[in-house]
Design a protein around this motif. Structure first.
Motif, PDB file in Angstrom:
ATOM      1  N   ALA A  55       0.839  -1.199   0.000  1.00  0.00           N
ATOM      2  CA  ALA A  55       0.000   0.000   0.000  1.00  0.00           C
ATOM      3  C   ALA A  55       0.876   1.252   0.000  1.00  0.00           C
ATOM      4  N   THR A  56       0.424   2.284  -0.700  1.00  0.00           N
ATOM      5  CA  THR A  56       1.140   3.560  -0.729  1.00  0.00           C
ATOM      6  C   THR A  56       1.050   4.256   0.621  1.00  0.00           C
ATOM      7  N   ASN A  57      -0.145   4.258   1.200  1.00  0.00           N
ATOM      8  CA  ASN A  57      -0.394   4.852   2.513  1.00  0.00           C
ATOM      9  C   ASN A  57      -1.075   3.775   3.360  1.00  0.00           C
ATOM     10  N   CYS A  62      -4.679   0.431  14.534  1.00  0.00           N
ATOM     11  CA  CYS A  62      -4.993   1.191  15.752  1.00  0.00           C
ATOM     12  C   CYS A  62      -4.829   2.697  15.561  1.00  0.00           C
ATOM     13  N   GLY A  63      -4.809   3.166  14.329  1.00  0.00           N
ATOM     14  CA  GLY A  63      -4.666   4.590  14.052  1.00  0.00           C
ATOM     15  C   GLY A  63      -3.209   4.979  13.891  1.00  0.00           C
ATOM     16  N   ASP A  64      -2.984   6.214  13.482  1.00  0.00           N
ATOM     17  CA  ASP A  64      -1.645   6.706  13.176  1.00  0.00           C
ATOM     18  C   ASP A  64      -0.632   6.471  14.285  1.00  0.00           C
ATOM     19  N   GLY A  65       0.395   5.694  13.969  1.00  0.00           N
ATOM     20  CA  GLY A  65       1.517   5.498  14.878  1.00  0.00           C
ATOM     21  C   GLY A  65       1.249   4.608  16.074  1.00  0.00           C
ATOM     22  N   ASN A  66       0.035   4.123  16.241  1.00  0.00           N
ATOM     23  CA  ASN A  66      -0.291   3.263  17.387  1.00  0.00           C
ATOM     24  C   ASN A  66      -0.206   1.800  16.966  1.00  0.00           C
ATOM     25  N   LEU A  93      -1.748 -10.302  13.875  1.00  0.00           N
ATOM     26  CA  LEU A  93      -1.810 -10.733  12.484  1.00  0.00           C
ATOM     27  C   LEU A  93      -2.694  -9.784  11.671  1.00  0.00           C
ATOM     28  N   LEU A  94      -3.811  -9.352  12.242  1.00  0.00           N
ATOM     29  CA  LEU A  94      -4.661  -8.371  11.553  1.00  0.00           C
ATOM     30  C   LEU A  94      -3.895  -7.076  11.308  1.00  0.00           C
ATOM     31  N   GLU A  95      -3.152  -6.632  12.330  1.00  0.00           N
ATOM     32  CA  GLU A  95      -2.368  -5.401  12.197  1.00  0.00           C
ATOM     33  C   GLU A  95      -1.357  -5.520  11.051  1.00  0.00           C
ATOM     34  N   VAL A  96      -0.654  -6.628  10.997  1.00  0.00           N
ATOM     35  CA  VAL A  96       0.346  -6.847   9.949  1.00  0.00           C
ATOM     36  C   VAL A  96      -0.323  -6.904   8.579  1.00  0.00           C
ATOM     37  N   TYR A  97      -1.448  -7.611   8.490  1.00  0.00           N
ATOM     38  CA  TYR A  97      -2.171  -7.719   7.215  1.00  0.00           C
ATOM     39  C   TYR A  97      -2.590  -6.343   6.710  1.00  0.00           C
ATOM     40  N   PHE A  98      -3.219  -5.552   7.568  1.00  0.00           N
ATOM     41  CA  PHE A  98      -3.685  -4.239   7.134  1.00  0.00           C
ATOM     42  C   PHE A  98      -2.519  -3.328   6.770  1.00  0.00           C
ATOM     43  N   ASN A  99      -1.429  -3.384   7.529  1.00  0.00           N
ATOM     44  CA  ASN A  99      -0.258  -2.565   7.241  1.00  0.00           C
ATOM     45  C   ASN A  99       0.455  -3.012   5.963  1.00  0.00           C
ATOM     46  N   SER A 101      -1.032  -4.487   3.183  1.00  0.00           N
ATOM     47  CA  SER A 101      -1.727  -4.520   1.903  1.00  0.00           C
ATOM     48  C   SER A 101      -2.982  -3.665   1.749  1.00  0.00           C
ATOM     49  N   ILE A 102      -3.397  -2.938   2.770  1.00  0.00           N
ATOM     50  CA  ILE A 102      -4.632  -2.159   2.683  1.00  0.00           C
ATOM     51  C   ILE A 102      -4.310  -0.663   2.808  1.00  0.00           C
ATOM     52  N   GLU A 103      -4.890   0.135   1.916  1.00  0.00           N
ATOM     53  CA  GLU A 103      -4.704   1.591   1.948  1.00  0.00           C
ATOM     54  C   GLU A 103      -5.486   2.202   3.118  1.00  0.00           C
ATOM     55  N   SER A 104      -4.937   3.271   3.704  1.00  0.00           N
ATOM     56  CA  SER A 104      -5.577   3.895   4.863  1.00  0.00           C
ATOM     57  C   SER A 104      -6.931   4.526   4.535  1.00  0.00           C
ATOM     58  N   ASP A 105      -7.135   4.944   3.281  1.00  0.00           N
ATOM     59  CA  ASP A 105      -8.417   5.562   2.926  1.00  0.00           C
ATOM     60  C   ASP A 105      -9.430   4.542   2.405  1.00  0.00           C
ATOM     61  N   ASP A 106      -9.082   3.270   2.434  1.00  0.00           N
ATOM     62  CA  ASP A 106      -9.979   2.199   2.008  1.00  0.00           C
ATOM     63  C   ASP A 106     -11.068   2.007   3.062  1.00  0.00           C
ATOM     64  N   LEU A 107     -12.289   1.788   2.620  1.00  0.00           N
ATOM     65  CA  LEU A 107     -13.399   1.572   3.544  1.00  0.00           C
ATOM     66  C   LEU A 107     -13.140   0.372   4.451  1.00  0.00           C
ATOM     67  N   THR A 108     -12.482  -0.654   3.937  1.00  0.00           N
ATOM     68  CA  THR A 108     -12.139  -1.830   4.746  1.00  0.00           C
ATOM     69  C   THR A 108     -11.276  -1.434   5.933  1.00  0.00           C
ATOM     70  N   CYS A 109     -10.331  -0.532   5.720  1.00  0.00           N
ATOM     71  CA  CYS A 109      -9.472  -0.048   6.798  1.00  0.00           C
ATOM     72  C   CYS A 109     -10.305   0.670   7.850  1.00  0.00           C
TER      73      CYS A 109
END
Length: 123
Positions: A55-57, A62-66, A93-99, A101-109
């Motif tokens: 992901a680019t962003n 848990c939000g920015d930097g957390n 594992l969820l944290e690693v997955y989202f970091n 491959s998922i963009e921060s502005d994605d609705l899934t995020c």
């Protein structure tokens, strides 16, 4: 892809059990072609091994930097869809997955941040 920079890191990926990043890298490089679903699954958590995010962003669960404070924290069954096998899935594992491959502005995020905030992100 890029070489891993954390070969001693460990992940507990459903279907693979606890494996070191070096073993995971070997599996991706030899047993599974890029199109294989197992390869895609392992690649989707690759930041834990030091690989750059897809992901680019990237989404921060848990939000920015957390970070998820307790990496072994299992998900409570009341949070889960009973039709999906979540064996071995935890907050880390969820944290690693989202970091990975998922963009921060994605609705899934955004939905996942709201869904996991109380359980995965509070100390």
């Amino acid at each position: 892809g890029s070489p891993i920079t954390n070969p001693t890191g460990e992940l507990n990926v459903p279907g693979f059990g606890v494996q070191s990043c070096a073993v995971i890298s070997g599996l991706v490089g030899t047993l599974y072609p890029l199109e294989d679903p197992n390869c895609k699954l392992l690649h989707s958590v690759s930041t834990a091994c030091g690989c750059p995010s897809q992901a680019t962003n990237p989404c921060q669960l848990c939000g920015d930097g957390n970070r998820v404070p307790d990496s072994k924290q299992e998900l409570p069954l009341t949070y889960l869809d009973e039709s999906v096998n979540y064996d071995g899935v935890n907050c880390k594992l969820l944290e690693v997955y989202f970091n990975s491959s998922i963009e921060s502005d994605d609705l899934t995020c955004q939905l996942s941040q709201a869904w996991t905030k109380e359980y995965c992100c509070s100390a």
